[in-house]
Scaffold this active site. Structure first.
Site, mmCIF file in Angstrom:
data_model
loop_
_atom_site.group_PDB
_atom_site.id
_atom_site.type_symbol
_atom_site.label_atom_id
_atom_site.label_comp_id
_atom_site.label_asym_id
_atom_site.label_seq_id
_atom_site.Cartn_x
_atom_site.Cartn_y
_atom_site.Cartn_z
ATOM 1 C CB SER A 129 -0.877 0.011 1.556
ATOM 2 O OG SER A 129 -1.372 1.207 1.631
ATOM 3 C CD GLU A 144 -2.123 5.142 4.864
ATOM 4 O OE1 GLU A 144 -2.869 6.115 4.382
ATOM 5 O OE2 GLU A 144 -1.790 5.341 6.003
ATOM 6 C CE1 TYR A 194 -4.051 -1.626 5.835
ATOM 7 C CE2 TYR A 194 -3.103 0.453 4.876
ATOM 8 C CZ TYR A 194 -3.632 -0.962 4.694
ATOM 9 O OH TYR A 194 -3.899 -1.229 3.421
HETATM 10 P P1 NAP Z 1 -11.516 -4.671 2.003
HETATM 11 O O1 NAP Z 1 -12.753 -4.254 0.986
HETATM 12 O O2 NAP Z 1 -11.260 -4.087 3.417
HETATM 13 O O3 NAP Z 1 -11.341 -6.319 1.645
HETATM 14 C C1 NAP Z 1 -10.561 -7.023 2.844
HETATM 15 C C2 NAP Z 1 -10.863 -8.248 2.783
HETATM 16 O O4 NAP Z 1 -10.076 -9.048 3.757
HETATM 17 C C3 NAP Z 1 -12.267 -8.980 2.902
HETATM 18 O O5 NAP Z 1 -12.774 -9.721 2.015
HETATM 19 C C4 NAP Z 1 -12.221 -9.379 4.273
HETATM 20 O O6 NAP Z 1 -13.199 -10.462 4.838
HETATM 21 C C5 NAP Z 1 -10.714 -9.957 4.313
HETATM 22 N N1 NAP Z 1 -10.123 -10.428 5.811
HETATM 23 C C6 NAP Z 1 -9.818 -9.361 6.863
HETATM 24 N N2 NAP Z 1 -9.261 -10.041 7.757
HETATM 25 C C7 NAP Z 1 -9.044 -11.540 7.274
HETATM 26 C C8 NAP Z 1 -8.485 -12.474 8.046
HETATM 27 N N3 NAP Z 1 -8.192 -12.514 9.243
HETATM 28 N N4 NAP Z 1 -8.572 -13.646 7.170
HETATM 29 C C9 NAP Z 1 -8.901 -13.921 6.033
HETATM 30 N N5 NAP Z 1 -9.694 -12.654 5.411
HETATM 31 C C10 NAP Z 1 -9.731 -11.555 5.995
HETATM 32 O O7 NAP Z 1 -10.186 -4.145 1.442
HETATM 33 P P2 NAP Z 1 -9.788 -3.636 -0.482
HETATM 34 O O8 NAP Z 1 -10.061 -2.226 -0.334
HETATM 35 O O9 NAP Z 1 -10.461 -4.705 -1.197
HETATM 36 O O10 NAP Z 1 -8.224 -3.949 -0.140
HETATM 37 C C11 NAP Z 1 -7.618 -5.248 -0.524
HETATM 38 C C12 NAP Z 1 -6.250 -5.330 -0.309
HETATM 39 O O11 NAP Z 1 -5.661 -4.353 -0.748
HETATM 40 C C13 NAP Z 1 -6.014 -5.002 1.376
HETATM 41 O O12 NAP Z 1 -4.846 -5.969 1.882
HETATM 42 C C14 NAP Z 1 -5.656 -3.544 1.546
HETATM 43 O O13 NAP Z 1 -4.917 -3.319 2.653
HETATM 44 C C15 NAP Z 1 -4.798 -3.363 0.163
HETATM 45 N N6 NAP Z 1 -5.047 -2.056 -0.329
HETATM 46 C C16 NAP Z 1 -6.092 -1.738 -0.617
HETATM 47 C C17 NAP Z 1 -5.910 -0.110 -1.177
HETATM 48 C C18 NAP Z 1 -7.219 0.482 -1.774
HETATM 49 O O14 NAP Z 1 -7.279 1.719 -1.958
HETATM 50 N N7 NAP Z 1 -8.434 -0.333 -1.673
HETATM 51 C C19 NAP Z 1 -4.790 0.406 -1.617
HETATM 52 C C20 NAP Z 1 -3.535 -0.324 -1.242
HETATM 53 C C21 NAP Z 1 -3.578 -1.464 -0.674
HETATM 54 P P3 NAP Z 1 -14.551 -9.953 5.509
HETATM 55 O O15 NAP Z 1 -15.222 -9.683 4.214
HETATM 56 O O16 NAP Z 1 -14.833 -11.260 6.173
HETATM 57 O O17 NAP Z 1 -14.261 -8.886 6.205
HETATM 58 O O1 G4F Z 2 -10.688 6.762 2.684
HETATM 59 P P1 G4F Z 2 -9.517 6.766 3.780
HETATM 60 O O2 G4F Z 2 -9.954 6.130 4.877
HETATM 61 O O3 G4F Z 2 -8.261 6.056 3.214
HETATM 62 P P2 G4F Z 2 -6.728 6.046 3.444
HETATM 63 O O4 G4F Z 2 -6.524 6.086 4.713
HETATM 64 O O5 G4F Z 2 -5.846 6.828 2.416
HETATM 65 O O6 G4F Z 2 -6.391 4.353 3.083
HETATM 66 C C1 G4F Z 2 -7.085 3.724 2.342
HETATM 67 O O7 G4F Z 2 -5.946 3.638 1.127
HETATM 68 C C2 G4F Z 2 -4.734 2.939 1.377
HETATM 69 C C3 G4F Z 2 -3.729 3.285 0.385
HETATM 70 O O8 G4F Z 2 -3.029 4.508 0.609
HETATM 71 C C4 G4F Z 2 -4.926 1.650 1.714
HETATM 72 F F1 G4F Z 2 -3.896 1.016 1.965
HETATM 73 C C5 G4F Z 2 -5.974 1.465 2.997
HETATM 74 O O9 G4F Z 2 -6.128 0.239 2.992
HETATM 75 C C6 G4F Z 2 -7.572 2.346 2.575
HETATM 76 O O10 G4F Z 2 -7.974 1.365 1.469
HETATM 77 O O11 G4F Z 2 -9.103 8.237 4.141
HETATM 78 C C7 G4F Z 2 -8.338 8.986 3.116
HETATM 79 C C8 G4F Z 2 -8.237 10.374 3.784
HETATM 80 C C9 G4F Z 2 -7.498 10.484 5.038
HETATM 81 O O12 G4F Z 2 -6.297 11.393 5.309
HETATM 82 C C10 G4F Z 2 -8.410 10.758 6.228
HETATM 83 O O13 G4F Z 2 -7.993 11.541 7.445
HETATM 84 O O14 G4F Z 2 -9.404 11.116 3.793
HETATM 85 C C11 G4F Z 2 -9.308 11.772 5.313
HETATM 86 N N1 G4F Z 2 -10.842 11.685 5.893
HETATM 87 C C12 G4F Z 2 -11.264 12.938 6.266
HETATM 88 N N2 G4F Z 2 -12.444 12.724 6.712
HETATM 89 C C13 G4F Z 2 -11.448 10.822 6.022
HETATM 90 C C14 G4F Z 2 -12.836 11.197 6.741
HETATM 91 N N3 G4F Z 2 -11.412 9.590 6.032
HETATM 92 C C15 G4F Z 2 -12.445 8.678 6.563
HETATM 93 N N4 G4F Z 2 -12.448 7.310 6.395
HETATM 94 N N5 G4F Z 2 -13.488 9.308 6.717
HETATM 95 C C16 G4F Z 2 -13.651 10.499 7.152
HETATM 96 O O15 G4F Z 2 -14.714 10.996 7.642
#
Ligand code: NAP
Ligand code: G4F
Length: 321
Positions: free
Chosen positions: A123, A125, A147
């Site tokens: 990520s 992050e 995280y």
């Molecule tokens: P998400 O919607 O939160 O999905 C997370 C998945 O992980 C869900 O299927 C959840 O299952 C499963 N999970 C959580 N804990 C588990 C455990 N202990 N054992 C098995 N499964 C488990 O996340 P996403 O946005 O699709 O992201 C996918 C991956 O990419 C994650 O690793 C995230 O950290 C990473 N990532 C995401 C972004 C982004 O912007 N979306 C960016 C960079 C990296 P349940 O449905 O049962 O909760």
């Molecule tokens: O949407 P966010 O919660 O995403 P964040 O923290 O960037 O993390 C997501 O992206 C990562 C990749 O860079 C992934 F690895 C991670 O798993 C996840 O998918 O927050 C985005 C921004 C932050 O700066 C937060 O402080 O939005 C700001 N924010 C402002 N108000 C808020 C809010 N975020 C959330 N969730 N809720 C608010 O009310």
């Protein structure tokens, strides 16, 4: 027929990746956690075309059994405690799943079949308090949340298993990617769902934290394509996947509310509860390596992403009115 195993198939990315791999002719095996209520909303439409198996990243025995039974050629580790804010409330759990979970899966692969190709969902992050702009594969990490720290561990253990055991283990450093399937707790979906609900008279305000933080937001289906491309390469590696554009949370809110003909300033309330103990102020990625080596580029623009998310929520909430 190639077989792919996906952890996190019920999540946003897992559901899109499963669809993508089915279209490529793969047999898809997805791991789901046991829970008292079923949460297969994102994969309902493909449930009869994938094999769902019970397991957990906390339980290495389940991982070994799945690999032994299904013998996949590719493993995509998308499972994680992925919500940054929750990682301050549950730092140990986040480390168990998001950090050590990666080791459990890599070790299961090493034990059962070291020829398996492995994808780790790293990520942006990890860059946290960024030490370089834009961020590349060689930018040093400075995570700002439990995280982010856990993801740094997951990244380096992937590199370590590649170098120690010769595994085809790849780390995709993906910047934020969103879609109508994004969880409601993440800021983009919180905004799109509130813009739609306010427009439909179902809500009257949107409470947010920091409006000035900036993210490099792309479209999730574009990003799962990059994951697959990485595993088709002869050699494993690390790849940044990003759009190269950065926008503030305020920009996202403004566009979303403009799209439904409303002025966000009349509805948005800043709320301390959504501020973070340590913030990631700016993310913007340089995906030149992915573009040159994988031939990958994003197809959906930021403006189009916002419109798609708001329109999907208007339809979804509209049907319920
Ligand atoms: P998400 O919607 O939160 O999905 C997370 C998945 O992980 C869900 O299927 C959840 O299952 C499963 N999970 C959580 N804990 C588990 C455990 N202990 N054992 C098995 N499964 C488990 O996340 P996403 O946005 O699709 O992201 C996918 C991956 O990419 C994650 O690793 C995230 O950290 C990473 N990532 C995401 C972004 C982004 O912007 N979306 C960016 C960079 C990296 P349940 O449905 O049962 O909760
Ligand atoms: O949407 P966010 O919660 O995403 P964040 O923290 O960037 O993390 C997501 O992206 C990562 C990749 O860079 C992934 F690895 C991670 O798993 C996840 O998918 O927050 C985005 C921004 C932050 O700066 C937060 O402080 O939005 C700001 N924010 C402002 N108000 C808020 C809010 N975020 C959330 N969730 N809720 C608010 O009310």
């Amino acid at each position: 027929m190639n077989c792919a195993f996906i952890t996190g198939i019920t999540g946003q990315d897992g559901s899109y990746l499963a669809e993508f791999l089915l279209d490529q002719g793969y047999e898809v095996v997805g791991m789901v956690r046991r829970s008292s209520t079923v949460n297969f909303e994102r994969i309902n439409h493909i449930q009869d075309r994938v094999t769902l198996v019970s397991g957990d990243l906390l339980d290495e025995v389940s991982l070994i059994s799945i690999l032994r039974e299904y013998r996949p050629q590719e493993v995509y580790n998308l499972a994680a405690q992925s919500f940054v804010q929750t990682s301050w409330v549950q730092p140990v759990f986040t480390g168990e799943v998001t950090a050590l979970g990666v080791t459990r899966l890599l070790d299961a692969i090493r034990t059962v079949d070291p020829t398996i190709r492995f994808y780790q969902a790293s990520s942006s992050e990890m860059f946290g308090k960024v030490l370089e702009v834009p961020q590349t594969e060689t930018t040093p990490f400075y995570p700002r949340s439990p995280y982010g720290v856990a993801k740094v561990y997951g990244h380096w253990i992937t590199v370590n298993y590649r170098e120690s055991y010769g595994l085809h283990a790849t780390s995709g450093i993906l910047f934020n990617h969103e879609s109508p399937r994004r969880g409601f707790e993440f800021v983009t979906r919180k905004i799109s769902s509130h813009a739609a609900r306010i427009k439909l008279g179902l809500a009257h305000e949107l409470r947010l934290g920091n409006l000035e933080s900036r993210r490099d937001w792309g479209y999730a289906p574009d990003y799962v394509r990059a994951m697959w491309l990485m595993l088709q390469q002869e050699a494993p590696g690390d790849y940044v996947v990003a759009t190269g554009e950065t926008h503030s949370v305020r920009d996202f809110v403004e566009l979303a509310f403009d799209h439904v003909g409303l002025d966000y300033r009349q509805f948005v309330v800043q709320d301390e509860r959504f501020m973070r103990p340590a913030e990631v102020d700016l993310l913007v990625g340089d995906c030149r390596k992915a573009r040159d080596a994988l031939g990958w580029q994003p197809e959906v623009t930021f403006e189009e992403l916002v419109r798609r998310m708001v329109d999907a929520d208007l339809r979804g909430f509209g049907e319920r009115v």
